[in-house]
Design a protein around this motif. Sequence first.
Motif, PDB file in Angstrom:
ATOM      1  N   ALA A 176       3.900   5.909  -5.405  1.00  0.00           N
ATOM      2  CA  ALA A 176       4.435   5.433  -6.684  1.00  0.00           C
ATOM      3  C   ALA A 176       5.147   6.526  -7.460  1.00  0.00           C
ATOM      4  CB  ALA A 176       3.310   4.828  -7.523  1.00  0.00           C
ATOM      5  N   GLN A 177       4.572   7.729  -7.494  1.00  0.00           N
ATOM      6  CA  GLN A 177       5.190   8.822  -8.257  1.00  0.00           C
ATOM      7  C   GLN A 177       6.563   9.179  -7.689  1.00  0.00           C
ATOM      8  OE1 GLN A 177       4.153  10.313 -11.020  1.00  0.00           O
ATOM      9  NE2 GLN A 177       2.219   9.209 -11.196  1.00  0.00           N
ATOM     10  N   GLU A 178       6.676   9.183  -6.364  1.00  0.00           N
ATOM     11  CA  GLU A 178       7.950   9.538  -5.734  1.00  0.00           C
ATOM     12  C   GLU A 178       8.971   8.413  -5.845  1.00  0.00           C
ATOM     13  OE1 GLU A 178       6.744  11.750  -1.795  1.00  0.00           O
ATOM     14  OE2 GLU A 178       5.251  10.252  -2.369  1.00  0.00           O
ATOM     15  N   LEU A 179       8.505   7.172  -5.730  1.00  0.00           N
ATOM     16  CA  LEU A 179       9.415   6.032  -5.747  1.00  0.00           C
ATOM     17  C   LEU A 179       9.851   5.637  -7.148  1.00  0.00           C
ATOM     18  CD1 LEU A 179       7.605   3.798  -3.118  1.00  0.00           C
ATOM     19  CD2 LEU A 179       9.811   4.930  -2.809  1.00  0.00           C
ATOM     20  N   LEU A 180       9.023   5.990  -8.157  1.00  0.00           N
ATOM     21  CA  LEU A 180       9.294   5.528  -9.511  1.00  0.00           C
ATOM     22  C   LEU A 180       9.343   6.620 -10.568  1.00  0.00           C
ATOM     23  CD1 LEU A 180       6.964   2.386  -9.520  1.00  0.00           C
ATOM     24  CD2 LEU A 180       9.456   2.366  -9.532  1.00  0.00           C
ATOM     25  N   GLY A 181       8.603   7.682 -10.360  1.00  0.00           N
ATOM     26  CA  GLY A 181       8.456   8.670 -11.420  1.00  0.00           C
ATOM     27  C   GLY A 181       7.246   8.336 -12.281  1.00  0.00           C
ATOM     28  N   GLU A 182       6.805   9.284 -13.068  1.00  0.00           N
ATOM     29  CA  GLU A 182       5.547   9.158 -13.803  1.00  0.00           C
ATOM     30  C   GLU A 182       5.539   7.991 -14.784  1.00  0.00           C
ATOM     31  OE1 GLU A 182       2.631  11.876 -16.676  1.00  0.00           O
ATOM     32  OE2 GLU A 182       4.386  12.748 -15.709  1.00  0.00           O
ATOM     33  N   ALA A 183       6.575   7.864 -15.613  1.00  0.00           N
ATOM     34  CA  ALA A 183       6.577   6.843 -16.662  1.00  0.00           C
ATOM     35  C   ALA A 183       6.568   5.431 -16.085  1.00  0.00           C
ATOM     36  CB  ALA A 183       7.787   7.029 -17.575  1.00  0.00           C
ATOM     37  N   LEU A 184       7.419   5.172 -15.100  1.00  0.00           N
ATOM     38  CA  LEU A 184       7.485   3.835 -14.514  1.00  0.00           C
ATOM     39  C   LEU A 184       6.232   3.524 -13.700  1.00  0.00           C
ATOM     40  CD1 LEU A 184      11.225   3.649 -13.369  1.00  0.00           C
ATOM     41  CD2 LEU A 184      10.188   2.726 -15.451  1.00  0.00           C
ATOM     42  N   ALA A 185       5.702   4.537 -13.002  1.00  0.00           N
ATOM     43  CA  ALA A 185       4.472   4.327 -12.233  1.00  0.00           C
ATOM     44  C   ALA A 185       3.317   3.951 -13.159  1.00  0.00           C
ATOM     45  CB  ALA A 185       4.136   5.578 -11.439  1.00  0.00           C
ATOM     46  N   GLU A 186       3.255   4.596 -14.308  1.00  0.00           N
ATOM     47  CA  GLU A 186       2.209   4.274 -15.285  1.00  0.00           C
ATOM     48  C   GLU A 186       2.404   2.866 -15.841  1.00  0.00           C
ATOM     49  OE1 GLU A 186       0.483   5.896 -19.581  1.00  0.00           O
ATOM     50  OE2 GLU A 186       1.824   7.154 -18.393  1.00  0.00           O
TER      51      GLU A 186
ATOM     52  N   LYS B  36       0.828  -1.203   0.000  1.00  0.00           N
ATOM     53  CA  LYS B  36       0.000   0.000   0.000  1.00  0.00           C
ATOM     54  C   LYS B  36       0.862   1.251   0.000  1.00  0.00           C
ATOM     55  CE  LYS B  36      -3.888   2.254   0.283  1.00  0.00           C
ATOM     56  NZ  LYS B  36      -4.835   2.275  -0.865  1.00  0.00           N
ATOM     57  N   PHE B  37       1.948   1.225   0.743  1.00  0.00           N
ATOM     58  CA  PHE B  37       2.866   2.367   0.797  1.00  0.00           C
ATOM     59  C   PHE B  37       3.463   2.626  -0.589  1.00  0.00           C
ATOM     60  CE2 PHE B  37       6.983   4.347   1.314  1.00  0.00           C
ATOM     61  CZ  PHE B  37       6.755   5.325   2.267  1.00  0.00           C
ATOM     62  N   ILE B  38       3.870   1.557  -1.253  1.00  0.00           N
ATOM     63  CA  ILE B  38       4.456   1.691  -2.589  1.00  0.00           C
ATOM     64  C   ILE B  38       3.433   2.259  -3.567  1.00  0.00           C
ATOM     65  CG2 ILE B  38       5.366   0.388  -4.557  1.00  0.00           C
ATOM     66  CD1 ILE B  38       6.574  -1.558  -2.436  1.00  0.00           C
ATOM     67  N   GLU B  39       2.198   1.796  -3.477  1.00  0.00           N
ATOM     68  CA  GLU B  39       1.149   2.297  -4.356  1.00  0.00           C
ATOM     69  C   GLU B  39       0.883   3.781  -4.098  1.00  0.00           C
ATOM     70  OE1 GLU B  39      -3.600   1.440  -5.354  1.00  0.00           O
ATOM     71  OE2 GLU B  39      -2.498   0.160  -3.942  1.00  0.00           O
ATOM     72  N   THR B  40       0.847   4.149  -2.830  1.00  0.00           N
ATOM     73  CA  THR B  40       0.576   5.548  -2.471  1.00  0.00           C
ATOM     74  C   THR B  40       1.694   6.478  -2.929  1.00  0.00           C
ATOM     75  OG1 THR B  40      -0.693   4.822  -0.532  1.00  0.00           O
ATOM     76  CG2 THR B  40       0.086   7.103  -0.549  1.00  0.00           C
TER      77      THR B  40
END
Length: 451
Positions: A148-158, A142-146
């Motif tokens: 996602a933008q900070e941990l991965l950036g927009e392209a990888l999160a998408e 849940k933390f990773i999902e919340t």
Amino acid sequence: MPRYEFTEGSSSKFWEITLEGTTLTKRWGRIGTDGQEKVEEFDSKAEAKKEYEAQVREKERKGYTLAGSADGDGGEATAESAVNPDLEAAILAKPDDVKGYLAYAEWLKGEGDPRAELILLQHSALDVPAATATAVGKKAAKFIETHAQELLGEALAEAVSDETLKLEWHLGFIREARLGQVDYDSTADIPELLAELLAHPSARFLSRLTLGMASFDGENDYDDTLAVLAKAKPAPPLRSLFIGDFEFPDETEISWTQVGDLKPLYKVYPQLQELRVRGGEIGLGKIDLPELRSFTVETGGLHQGSVKDIVKAKWPKLESLEVWFGQENYGAGGGVKDLKPLLDAEGVPALRKLGLRNAEFTDELCAALPKSKILAQLGELDLSMGTMSDAGARTLAENAKAFAHLKALDVTQNFLTKEGQKAVAKVAQAVASGNQRTPYDEESRYAAVGE
């Protein structure tokens, strides 16, 4: 263009930076002047983005603060890419020591990086009862999902959102990743996404990488994807690499896939322990992988040159070798003669499991193996998916003493009759002989996978 300013004592300076594709443009100087400008070009968007974020962090550490941008569009400082090379080096030196991760968490906490909390959260799931670990795992997910933008950036999160990218996290970092187009409607650029992934700090300790379909449109070609892998700087500490994780023939035929040249990867990833490749047009070259334990090549037509590359390879720790030879109609070449160095046990002192599969010369292998030097050191032998006839089965049975030490022998998906299956049934401690194919005539036997 985000504008940063630094005013202290007699200093009154500005610094601006903008990122457009693979181009990085900077302006700097004294406040009130036009300053100087510099433009830098990079090989990929991922490299440019990584440098952009690194330079922003450097200025922030020096005391520059965001003042806005030249065109009035405010910028936003991000902490998702905090990097400490010294702490990373400590983890890379001892990847199984959690102390390195905990030290990194302390530093990341000071940078406001959410990976700090994720490290501590996942650490709390270690060495605890299963129920507790499961509960913490759900909380971490849940933390990773919340974040996602900070941990991965927009392209990888998408990419994660649409399942083009599947990840497994360990102590705040990505440990395993699978990347591939999901269906015929996918427009995901796999090489570009791979470049993004490899350049992202969250993937710095990536140890297992699986590449699914590179493209459903036309040939499934991995050339550009492999080029990205070969140019990764710094390269992740990959231990396992699987190129070609697709279903054939449902997603594509195995010989419609072009894997490409693997040679550039050997120097970049010398620590590989597992390498699996599926597809056609596989360029192996001189293989030098001193840490490799398992090598598998699945193809419908292995060229004779590639067969020779395999038997000449340098992999002193190799324990498992599986080779699909394929059909002559799809480029397969070579035979028992080309395998002589392997059958003579040259350069494979640790080999215990051998698969000589999907071959059009299986009966010839049945005749050569009893006299080979490699047989004595094997525990498992796989001769499945080939052209073994009852004559080959009888050869194995007549030399049963040579195979008696084998814990497992697989001769499935050949061309054995009930008589042939019975002949080979007790050759090894355990024999798999079911799912046989039926030829139209004696001349129509063929390897199971070609196209």
